[in-house]
Design a protein around this motif. Structure first.
Motif: not given
Length: 334
Positions: A205-212
């Motif tokens: 979620k926003p602020g806890r984004d997954t690594w690209n």
């Protein structure tokens, strides 16, 4: 959801554990870096890797494989005697699995060419590859050295690594599986040898984004316990629960795993703490499909590309940049 992973079972995926191994509770955090330990009944990953790598097939006897046809002209570096290889012996792995070697102390720049020359890679078919010094998430510069081809391994390739005079490690590359997670559409496309399927997902979620970026499955566990209190998350992020069918992607704690929130959010929105969540109806099937060394690529997330040394992020460097960290350059392995 993302879960921290530490210096033994979590680091670099040597924990190829049988059965429903249960890991100690560690919280989820997108940048957590401490805490994953194997249970008391489970041998540590480092011991497993070293036991399998320094002996031939776990028999307790040194390998009797023939020596390399050409011996390096420089003396064998003493550090090789205590090197640990994190590719399991006699295993079949996915096309993204690099050969990763770690050392108990940093190897000085002046010794690195000798170390690379005494680590001899051989393959059943002609492959161009190179060693490159990687700054591991939990180690100092000069303590980790990886070997990868220019592109993913060819399926079916048989690979051997001679660690100087200290034994041989063998593994086989299995079928190709590359899964691409699109966090903008909340869908994962799974390409298995040219056959594609699609699975709905939910990501950070926003602020806890997954690594690209491109990650490689380090290990897989049927059940893990995650606890937010171990990483200091706020009251709005409190959780403590078991999650099933977990595929470990980064040392800092990124997983693909079953998440009950995905039963409603998968394919619609991103609600996790950084991991890739799968619905209860799809998680087990994907878990059973995947082997250690398979490739998971994440696109569209509002987060940087995962660091090379945070798990097996080797494929996030171009071939030119990979060679910049090699002391001996590209080599043909057949």
């Amino acid at each position: 959801m993302e879960r921290s992973a530490g210096r033994t079972a979590g680091r670099l995926g040597a924990a190829f554990l049988a059965g429903a191994a249960l890991l100690s509770a560690v919280g989820c955090s997108t940048d957590a870096g401490t805490g994953l330990r194997s249970s008391a009944a489970t041998p540590s990953a480092a011991a497993h890797a070293k036991g399998a790598g320094d002996k031939d097939g776990g028999t307790g006897k040194p390998s009797t494989a023939p020596t390399s046809p050409s011996t390096p002209s420089m003396p064998e570096p003493a550090v090789l005697a205590r090197a640990t290889v994190h590719v399991p012996d006699r295993q079949t792995v996915g096309v993204g699995m690099p050969i990763s070697v770690t050392f108990p102390r940093p190897v000085p720049v002046t010794e690195r060419a000798a170390v690379e020359n005494w680590l001899r890679v051989r393959t059943s078919s002609a492959t161009t590859g190179a060693w490159s010094w990687v700054r591991d998430h939990n180690l100092l510069d000069g303590q980790r050295l990886d070997f990868r081809p220019t592109t993913y391994w060819r399926p079916g390739t048989k690979v051997s690594l001679r660690v100087g005079s200290h034994g041989v490690r063998h593994f086989t590359v299995g079928r190709s599986l590359v899964a691409t997670v699109d966090t903008t559409t909340d869908m994962m496309t799974v390409d298995t040898g040219g056959k594609e399927s699609r699975i709905p997902i939910t990501a950070g979620k926003p602020g806890r984004d997954t690594w690209n970026g491109t990650m490689v499955v380090m290990d897989k566990q049927p059940k893990v316990l995650m606890d937010s209190s171990t990483v200091g998350m706020g009251p709005n992020d409190t959780y403590r629960a078991y999650y099933h069918w977990a595929l470990h992607l980064t040392t800092s704690g990124t997983y693909v795993h079953q998440n009950p929130h995905a039963d409603t959010a998968a394919g619609r929105s991103n609600v996790t703490h950084g991991c890739v969540g799968l619905a209860t109806t799809t998680a087990r099937g994907f878990y059973d499909q995947v082997m250690v060394g398979d490739v998971i690529k994440v696109t569209g997330a509002h987060k940087p590309v995962v660091a090379v040394g945070n798990g097996y992020g080797d494929w996030n460097l171009s071939w030119k940049r990979w060679l910049e960290h090699s002391a001996t350059g590209a080599t043909r392995t057949a």
